[in-house]
Design a protein around this motif. Structure first.
Motif, PDB file in Angstrom:
ATOM      1  N   GLN A   1      -7.916   3.977 -17.052  1.00  0.00           N
ATOM      2  CA  GLN A   1      -6.757   4.275 -16.444  1.00  0.00           C
ATOM      3  C   GLN A   1      -6.305   3.167 -15.615  1.00  0.00           C
ATOM      4  N   ALA A   2      -4.807   2.762 -15.628  1.00  0.00           N
ATOM      5  CA  ALA A   2      -4.456   1.799 -15.044  1.00  0.00           C
ATOM      6  C   ALA A   2      -4.218   2.372 -13.529  1.00  0.00           C
ATOM      7  N   LEU A   3      -4.158   1.574 -12.613  1.00  0.00           N
ATOM      8  CA  LEU A   3      -4.061   2.029 -11.037  1.00  0.00           C
ATOM      9  C   LEU A   3      -2.931   1.273 -10.587  1.00  0.00           C
ATOM     10  N   LEU A   4      -1.816   1.947  -9.968  1.00  0.00           N
ATOM     11  CA  LEU A   4      -0.742   1.376  -9.210  1.00  0.00           C
ATOM     12  C   LEU A   4      -0.706   1.491  -7.834  1.00  0.00           C
ATOM     13  N   VAL A   5      -0.760   0.842  -6.854  1.00  0.00           N
ATOM     14  CA  VAL A   5      -0.924   1.130  -5.650  1.00  0.00           C
ATOM     15  C   VAL A   5       0.337   0.192  -5.095  1.00  0.00           C
ATOM     16  N   PRO A   6       1.548   0.914  -4.765  1.00  0.00           N
ATOM     17  CA  PRO A   6       2.709   0.084  -4.257  1.00  0.00           C
ATOM     18  C   PRO A   6       2.605  -0.652  -2.965  1.00  0.00           C
ATOM     19  N   GLU A   7       1.805   0.159  -2.059  1.00  0.00           N
ATOM     20  CA  GLU A   7       1.559  -0.381  -0.887  1.00  0.00           C
ATOM     21  C   GLU A   7       0.179   0.282  -0.471  1.00  0.00           C
ATOM     22  N   ILE A   8      -0.693  -1.218  -0.077  1.00  0.00           N
ATOM     23  CA  ILE A   8      -2.058  -0.997   0.305  1.00  0.00           C
ATOM     24  C   ILE A   8      -1.999  -0.653   1.675  1.00  0.00           C
ATOM     25  N   SER A   9      -2.449   0.663   1.914  1.00  0.00           N
ATOM     26  CA  SER A   9      -2.672   1.112   3.397  1.00  0.00           C
ATOM     27  C   SER A   9      -3.886   1.145   3.688  1.00  0.00           C
ATOM     28  N   GLU A  10      -4.053   1.234   4.752  1.00  0.00           N
ATOM     29  CA  GLU A  10      -5.821   1.395   5.644  1.00  0.00           C
ATOM     30  C   GLU A  10      -5.973   2.948   5.189  1.00  0.00           C
ATOM     31  N   GLU A  11      -5.325   3.620   5.208  1.00  0.00           N
ATOM     32  CA  GLU A  11      -5.813   5.163   4.785  1.00  0.00           C
ATOM     33  C   GLU A  11      -6.355   5.011   3.331  1.00  0.00           C
TER      34      GLU A  11
END
Lengths: 117, 696
Positions: free
Chosen positions: B249-259
């Protein structure tokens, strides 16, 4: 190359007649032996080995003939060889005294006579 | 679209006049007749201008005749400052010229003194409505323009995406090497799609390998590589790549956050490295083909500060889909090619069997390393001392072709050893061909004793025979290829060769040179082979290959097989063979041929044959144990005498088994003078006897 010995088998008057074609040497004597042993049922009076189509035979072949004769004698069965007068392998059989153990016949009919007597 | 004018809500109107009475009276009149109107007043054009620069009035009313700057001059200023603000001018009674001037100067209307209040209000309301309409129109115009430019941007973006996918497709179809493909995709993605790109391939053994790392900044790329060196991918299954690989499954992370990063678990080595280079946003897509995840591509942004969206994901997924397909194809192709190559290599003799009294040489020239052609050849000894030679060509390339070659080769050998004639063999092979398949083949049986050939040709180029004196002839005659006719009928041809001839068999690749006819090719082969017919066979085949193709072979594979029977020297004999039982028939053939050349009578020949083979059998059984070794037979024949020696390089053990001694006794009976000389480096059996004189 290894040549598999071709042994043709027919039956005359209830006697199996085995005729190895071509050459018998160290390369195929074991194969030849296995085929010859399997053609004599316990019920048969014995074996006629027809060497008229055999073009080469050396001490390994001689040993095979003598071994077969020995086995047949043990099981009270007979053995005869067919060898045309002009066959090149005759000299080898005479030199190794095969004729002293197994009757050497010129024709198949002559060999069959051996079984009637 | 028509929009009803909004109800006028608190509008600012500026009134300019030097007459204080009017400045008092007119605002009063307006307030009485209009709702939600504020009227500011100025007693001079100069002051009014000041206000106008500060406030965007809904409408301006000004007297024409004023001290200092007059109304017309003010109008001009207003037109320059606020071109959309409607301006009404107040003129004296009968001053038509001024009124005309005012209208020409861009006034919305003019009001004559004495001022008709009703008319004045009506005109003012109209002016303000007109302004309102204009404003709405402008708004609509702007909206339309904005929409148009949005569309334009979308179109440009889609064009870029399509262009990108087209570029990607070109790369993907250009290579059949999955690794190279993935590398170029990474290069293509940066900087168009990402600031960083990493690609990974899952190997067939389950291992995962990082194939490429690209950064838009070469210096940072170096750093990225250095940092990643510490983490060989398959040693540490790193998140979130591992999850994408596992789930497909593809993964989209618009903003990489610490959390978010904290939630991934302990092994996020690669992500950490990317984050030290300031990654902002990421997409990881799996490469899925036929339900299997072949690898992943990770796209990251940093410097560009770009945040990935669903649109980006869609584009990248499309790219991944195409890449996966290409990689899958490449792997299938590679697999098929390897199978075909292995098959074909296994079909061609690793080396030609050494046959005493015969020289042979073969060459195989592949047209291209990628595709495996259907050329094949074979050479084997037949039971009666004759030699079988085959040259064949299966139409096409690939696994099916190699498989058919394998079938033909084994079937041909089997039928040949059974003793079938060339025509019978080829006739039987024709049965193996399935509809749509086609193969040419020539099968020859060469008898070194008589220097004759029997052959059957199924559509193959004719073999060439070259005499030691340079005469040469093609062995013509044949029938259509296997598979060409439904009920083919093959016949046997035969030819008597000149003694010591060289036989050349080949495939059409040799004689079909680009830009020349087959007849040219045949003529060139004829010339080349006849030029130096006695040269060493290996040199001959190399020279013939070079001269016939002129160093620039066509698009087809070339196979070439050469065979030459040496003319036996009737006085001398020499062979050296492996000390194995299968050497015995070959030894007998060679000895017979020699003794025939020496005109030995049949009885002598047979006895010498038996004696030599007995000696050799002893070597085979006793000299080497389980180790490999050779046996050498030499002969010397004079008119009255024959002398044979059999030697080995082993150490004899005492005879054992049931045949002990009988062989040697037989040799002694047959040869008269026999000596056995055992030495530490081998044993020599020397045999000698007189020849019988020919009586027949």
């Amino acid at each position: 190359m290894t040549v598999t010995a071709m042994v043709k088998v027919i039956e005359r008057n209830g006697v199996p007649v085995a005729a190895p074609e071509g050459e018998i040497d160290l390369a195929n004597v074991a194969d030849c032996r296995a085929q010859l042993i399997s053609v004599v049922p316990n019920t048969a009076p014995g074996l006629i080995l027809d060497l008229s189509q055999t073009t080469y035979l050396d001490s390994r072949g001689v040993h095979l003939i003598l071994e077969l004769a020995e086995r047949l004698r043990t099981s009270q069965q007979q053995m005869a060889l067919v060898l045309p007068e002009r066959s090149v392998i005759r000299r080898v059989l005479l030199l190794t005294q095969v004729d002293k153990t197994v009757p050497l016949c010129r024709t198949l009919d002559e060999a069959l006579q051996q079984f009637r007597s | 679209m028509i929009v009803a004018p909004e109800r006028v809500s608190t509008k600012l109107i500026l009134l300019v006049d030097d007459d204080p009475v009017l400045l008092q009276a007119l605002p009063e009149a307006l307030r009485l007749r209009m709702e939600e109107v504020n009227v500011e007043t100025c007693d001079s054009a100069e002051r009014a201008l000041q206000r106008i620069t500060e406030v965007d009035y809904e409408a301006i009313v000004t007297d024409i005749k004023m001290p200092g700057t007059d109304g017309l001059a003010l109008l001009a200023q207003i037109k320059a400052l606020r071109p959309d603000t409607p301006t009404l001018l107040i003129t004296g009674h009968g001053e038509h010229d001024l009124a005309v001037q005012a209208l020409r100067g861009g006034a919305y209307d003019f009001i004559q003194k004495p001022i008709d209040r009703e008319y004045f209000v009506a005109s003012l309301i109209r002016a303000m409505q007109a302004r309102q309409y204009k404003r709405q129109l402008d708004d609509q115009q702007h909206t339309l323009e904005r929409h148009a430019s949005d569309l334009e941007r979308t179109i440009q973006e889609r064009t870029r995406e399509l262009q990108f996918l087209a570029d990607a497709s070109r790369i993907l179809t250009a290579s059949l090497d999955s690794e190279a493909t993935l590398k170029s995709i990474a290069r293509l993605a940066v900087p168009r799609l990402a600031d960083m790109c990493m690609t990974f391939l899952a190997e067939s053994d389950g291992q995962v390998r990082r194939v490429e790392v690209v950064h838009s900044d070469p210096a940072k790329e170096q750093r990225l590589r250095k940092l990643l060196e510490r983490y060989p991918f398959n040693a540490v299954v790193s998140e979130p790549t591992a999850t994408v690989l596992r789930t497909g499954q593809a993964l989209l992370v618009p903003e990489i956050s610490e959390e978010w990063a904290r939630g991934l678990g302990p092994h996020t080595e690669e992500l950490s490295v990317a984050r030290t280079l300031g990654s902002v946003s990421l997409i990881i897509v799996p490469l899925v083909a036929r339900g299997r995840t072949l690898g992943v591509i990770a796209f990251l942004t940093a410097e560009s500060n770009r945040q990935y969206t669903r649109d980006d994901l869609a584009l990248v997924e499309e790219l991944a889909r195409r890449a996966a397909l290409a990689i899958d194809n490449a792997r299938l192709y590679e697999q098929e090619r390897r199978i075909a190559e292995t098959l074909q290599r296994s079909l061609l003799p690793q080396r030609l069997p050494p046959i005493p009294g015969l020289a042979s040489a073969a060459r195989y020239l592949a047209a291209s390393p990628e595709a495996v052609g259907g050329d094949w050849y074979d050479l084997f000894v037949l039971p009666r001392g004759t030699v079988g030679l085959v040259m064949g060509d299966v139409a096409g390339r690939g696994v099916r072709v190699a498989a058919l070659m394998a079938e033909l080769r084994s079937a041909l050998r089997a039928y040949a050893v059974e003793g079938y004639s060339p025509a019978e063999v080829v006739q039987r092979l024709a049965m193996l061909i399935e509809p749509g398949e086609m193969a040419t083949l020539v099968y020859l049986i060469f008898d070194p004793a008589t220097q004759t050939v029997r052959f059957t040709n199924a559509g193959h180029p004719p073999p060439l025979a070259v005499a030691p004196d340079g005469r040469a002839a093609y062995l013509e005659g044949g029938a259509p290829p296997l598979g060409a006719l439904r009920m083919p009928s093959y016949h046997e041809q035969s030819a008597q060769l000149w003694p010591g001839s060289t036989l050349l068999l080949y495939t059409d690749g040799l004689i079909e040179v680009r830009g020349a006819s087959i007849d040219d090719g045949l003529a060139r082969l004829h010339r080349a082979a006849a030029a130096d017919p006695n040269e060493d066979l290996d040199e001959l085949v190399d020279r013939v290959l070079g001269e016939v193709t002129r160093g620039r072979p066509g698009g087809d594979d070339i196979a070439l097989l050469a065979l030459r029977a040496e003319i036996p020297d009737p006085t001398r004999f020499h062979v050296r063979l492996p000390a194995v039982p299968s050497s015995l028939p070959m030894l007998r053939h060679t000895l017979r041929r020699w003794m025939e050349a020496a005109q030995t009578n049949d009885e002598d020949a047979y006895e010498i044959l038996v004696a030599c083979c007995e000696a050799c059998s002893n070597v085979i059984e006793h000299a080497y144990g389980a180790a490999d070794g050779d046996v050498e037979v030499r002969g010397h024949m004079t008119e009255h005498e024959v002398e044979m020696t059999v030697r080995d390089w082993g150490r004899w053990r005492p005879p054992r088994g049931m045949n002990r001694g009988r062989g040697l006794r037989l040799i002694e009976e047959l040869m008269r003078h026999v000596t056995v000389t055992p030495r530490p480096d081998g044993t020599t059996v020397h045999m000698q006897r007189t020849r019988r004189q020919v009586t027949t």
